[in-house]
Scaffold this motif. Structure first.
Motif, PDB file in Angstrom:
ATOM      1  N   PRO A 169       0.801  -1.284   0.234  1.00  0.00           N
ATOM      2  CA  PRO A 169      -0.011   0.256  -0.006  1.00  0.00           C
ATOM      3  C   PRO A 169       0.844   1.349  -0.027  1.00  0.00           C
ATOM      4  CG  PRO A 169      -0.021  -1.097   2.292  1.00  0.00           C
ATOM      5  CD  PRO A 169       0.615  -1.970   1.186  1.00  0.00           C
ATOM      6  N   TRP A 170       0.378   2.449  -0.526  1.00  0.00           N
ATOM      7  CA  TRP A 170       1.120   3.592  -0.836  1.00  0.00           C
ATOM      8  C   TRP A 170       0.066   4.642  -0.989  1.00  0.00           C
ATOM      9  CZ3 TRP A 170       5.993   4.930   0.115  1.00  0.00           C
ATOM     10  CH2 TRP A 170       6.385   6.085  -0.252  1.00  0.00           C
ATOM     11  N   ARG A 171       0.223   5.486   0.139  1.00  0.00           N
ATOM     12  CA  ARG A 171      -0.691   6.924  -0.180  1.00  0.00           C
ATOM     13  C   ARG A 171       0.165   8.167  -0.006  1.00  0.00           C
ATOM     14  NH1 ARG A 171      -4.664   6.684   4.392  1.00  0.00           N
ATOM     15  NH2 ARG A 171      -5.770   5.100   2.876  1.00  0.00           N
ATOM     16  N   PRO A 172      -0.096   8.977  -1.189  1.00  0.00           N
ATOM     17  CA  PRO A 172       0.959  10.074  -1.198  1.00  0.00           C
ATOM     18  C   PRO A 172       0.421  11.062  -0.358  1.00  0.00           C
ATOM     19  CG  PRO A 172      -0.251   9.543  -3.477  1.00  0.00           C
ATOM     20  CD  PRO A 172      -0.877   8.821  -2.463  1.00  0.00           C
ATOM     21  N   LYS A 173       1.551  12.005   0.039  1.00  0.00           N
ATOM     22  CA  LYS A 173       1.310  12.687   1.354  1.00  0.00           C
ATOM     23  C   LYS A 173       0.608  13.922   0.905  1.00  0.00           C
ATOM     24  CE  LYS A 173       5.825  11.934   3.588  1.00  0.00           C
ATOM     25  NZ  LYS A 173       6.382  11.228   2.749  1.00  0.00           N
ATOM     26  N   PHE A 174       0.528  14.395  -0.403  1.00  0.00           N
ATOM     27  CA  PHE A 174      -0.241  15.699  -0.618  1.00  0.00           C
ATOM     28  C   PHE A 174      -0.975  15.317  -2.195  1.00  0.00           C
ATOM     29  CE2 PHE A 174       3.270  17.361   1.881  1.00  0.00           C
ATOM     30  CZ  PHE A 174       2.487  18.076   2.773  1.00  0.00           C
TER      31      PHE A 174
ATOM     32  N   PHE B 192      -2.827  26.280  -8.102  1.00  0.00           N
ATOM     33  CA  PHE B 192      -3.123  24.998  -7.639  1.00  0.00           C
ATOM     34  C   PHE B 192      -4.129  25.219  -6.448  1.00  0.00           C
ATOM     35  CE2 PHE B 192       1.012  24.595  -9.465  1.00  0.00           C
ATOM     36  CZ  PHE B 192       0.911  23.507 -10.420  1.00  0.00           C
ATOM     37  N   THR B 193      -5.086  24.228  -6.540  1.00  0.00           N
ATOM     38  CA  THR B 193      -6.012  23.952  -5.353  1.00  0.00           C
ATOM     39  C   THR B 193      -5.618  22.858  -4.483  1.00  0.00           C
ATOM     40  OG1 THR B 193      -7.524  22.739  -6.521  1.00  0.00           O
ATOM     41  CG2 THR B 193      -7.934  25.138  -6.466  1.00  0.00           C
ATOM     42  N   VAL B 194      -5.950  22.968  -3.232  1.00  0.00           N
ATOM     43  CA  VAL B 194      -5.241  21.625  -2.068  1.00  0.00           C
ATOM     44  C   VAL B 194      -6.548  20.981  -1.709  1.00  0.00           C
ATOM     45  CG1 VAL B 194      -3.457  23.119  -1.570  1.00  0.00           C
ATOM     46  CG2 VAL B 194      -5.276  23.117  -0.333  1.00  0.00           C
ATOM     47  N   GLU B 195      -6.353  19.785  -1.098  1.00  0.00           N
ATOM     48  CA  GLU B 195      -7.387  19.025  -0.700  1.00  0.00           C
ATOM     49  C   GLU B 195      -7.306  19.131   1.087  1.00  0.00           C
ATOM     50  OE1 GLU B 195      -7.556  15.029  -1.985  1.00  0.00           O
ATOM     51  OE2 GLU B 195      -7.844  15.628  -3.978  1.00  0.00           O
ATOM     52  N   ARG B 196      -6.318  19.645   1.534  1.00  0.00           N
ATOM     53  CA  ARG B 196      -6.130  19.636   2.985  1.00  0.00           C
ATOM     54  C   ARG B 196      -5.208  21.029   2.870  1.00  0.00           C
ATOM     55  NH1 ARG B 196      -1.647  18.204   5.540  1.00  0.00           N
ATOM     56  NH2 ARG B 196      -0.282  16.256   4.630  1.00  0.00           N
ATOM     57  N   TYR B 197      -5.194  21.526   4.203  1.00  0.00           N
ATOM     58  CA  TYR B 197      -4.408  22.927   4.457  1.00  0.00           C
ATOM     59  C   TYR B 197      -3.031  22.443   4.551  1.00  0.00           C
ATOM     60  CZ  TYR B 197      -8.280  25.324   6.330  1.00  0.00           C
ATOM     61  OH  TYR B 197      -9.665  26.170   6.475  1.00  0.00           O
ATOM     62  N   ILE B 198      -2.127  23.242   4.137  1.00  0.00           N
ATOM     63  CA  ILE B 198      -0.578  23.161   4.128  1.00  0.00           C
ATOM     64  C   ILE B 198      -0.085  23.732   5.292  1.00  0.00           C
ATOM     65  CG2 ILE B 198       1.549  23.729   2.792  1.00  0.00           C
ATOM     66  CD1 ILE B 198      -0.561  24.039   0.217  1.00  0.00           C
ATOM     67  N   GLY B 199       0.622  23.047   5.956  1.00  0.00           N
ATOM     68  CA  GLY B 199       1.454  23.425   7.259  1.00  0.00           C
ATOM     69  C   GLY B 199       2.815  23.785   6.985  1.00  0.00           C
ATOM     70  N   VAL B 200       3.577  24.946   7.440  1.00  0.00           N
ATOM     71  CA  VAL B 200       4.889  25.265   7.252  1.00  0.00           C
ATOM     72  C   VAL B 200       5.531  25.264   8.842  1.00  0.00           C
ATOM     73  CG1 VAL B 200       4.420  26.590   5.303  1.00  0.00           C
ATOM     74  CG2 VAL B 200       4.225  27.877   7.453  1.00  0.00           C
ATOM     75  N   ASP B 201       6.667  25.133   8.884  1.00  0.00           N
ATOM     76  CA  ASP B 201       7.386  25.239  10.244  1.00  0.00           C
ATOM     77  C   ASP B 201       7.943  26.754  10.286  1.00  0.00           C
ATOM     78  OD1 ASP B 201       7.059  22.761  10.884  1.00  0.00           O
ATOM     79  OD2 ASP B 201       8.526  22.083   9.701  1.00  0.00           O
ATOM     80  N   ASP B 202       8.186  27.472   9.195  1.00  0.00           N
ATOM     81  CA  ASP B 202       8.767  28.599   9.099  1.00  0.00           C
ATOM     82  C   ASP B 202       8.179  29.572   8.263  1.00  0.00           C
ATOM     83  OD1 ASP B 202      10.691  30.795   8.745  1.00  0.00           O
ATOM     84  OD2 ASP B 202      12.492  29.507   8.821  1.00  0.00           O
TER      85      ASP B 202
END
Length: 239
Positions: free
Chosen positions: A143-148, A224-234
């Motif tokens: 099984p494999w699920r892409p991160k984004f 581009f559009t996203v399916e979930r929020y994008i998180g950042v550390d910085d």
């Protein structure tokens, strides 16, 4: 198996080139491995033939410096978001194990675009389910699920969630589009005209890219559009 960093899923040959080839080129230049899977051969299109479209896709792939490109041979217009098509796409996702999948626009003028978007999204999720069994070359797949999962923007305007600066790659983007010479304006062509063979279509593509570029204070961009929020550390990762 060749592991990819990014897998682009496109309902038709030339969808990826029109929608996100600048982003492909940008990431290939950074050393990422990128591939495209075209779901159909675009055989219901007004111009060209399936054989010509496959040749053009191969030429475009060289311009984009793709690691892999394949065509699943689904029926143009008639393919479905059903079990048989989902399983075939799951095989491809598990084969390439991409970290990121970029798929068709969530809704668009051509019904295959939204349908391809939904199929890709569902297959990406299902690909991570262990109880769905698939095989490749006689070997059971893990099984494999892409991160984004992101979606490029096509004919219909959709407000982007983020924009990629493609300014350094604009000329190569256009070259990859024009590899599909059967599809676009050619004053010497004897084939019937189509929506995308209109001489104003490519200027429209440029104006859309300039609009997106203007929004991020550069010349050309792809949205581009996203399916979930994008998180950042910085916060300084944002431009």
């Amino acid at each position: 198996m060749t592991k990819l960093d990014i897998l682009v899923i496109a309902a038709h040959p030339d969808d990826a080139e029109l929608g996100c080839s600048g982003t492909i080129l940008s990431h290939v230049a950074k050393g990422y491995k990128v591939g495209i899977v075209d779901l159909t051969q675009g055989e219901m299109g007004t111009r060209g033939t399936p054989e010509i479209r496959l040749q053009e896709a191969e030429e475009a792939g060289k311009i984009l410096k793709l690691t892999a490109r394949e065509n699943l041979g689904f029926k143009d217009i008639y393919f479905l978001n059903d079990k048989a098509h989902q399983l075939k796409l799951i095989e491809v996702i598990r084969k390439y194990q991409p970290e990121i999948v970029i798929a068709n626009a969530v809704t668009d003028r051509h019904p295959d675009h939204g349908k391809g978007s939904e199929l890709a999204s569902k297959a990406c999720f299902m690909s991570g389910l262990r109880k769905i069994e698939t095989s490749y070359n006689g070997q059971n797949q893990e099984p494999w699920r892409p991160k984004f999962v992101y979606h490029y923007i096509q004919n219909n305007y959709i407000n982007p969630d983020f924009i990629v600066d493609i300014t350094p790659y604009w000329d190569e983007k256009i070259a990859s589009i024009m590899a599909f010479k059967s599809q676009f304006f050619d004053p010497n062509s004897k084939e019937p005209s189509s929506f995308i063979s209109d001489p104003e279509f490519l200027p429209f593509i440029e104006s859309r890219a300039r609009d997106f570029g203007h929004r991020i204070m550069t010349t050309y961009g792809e949205g581009f559009t996203v399916e979930r929020y994008i998180g950042v550390d910085d916060l300084f990762d944002l431009k």
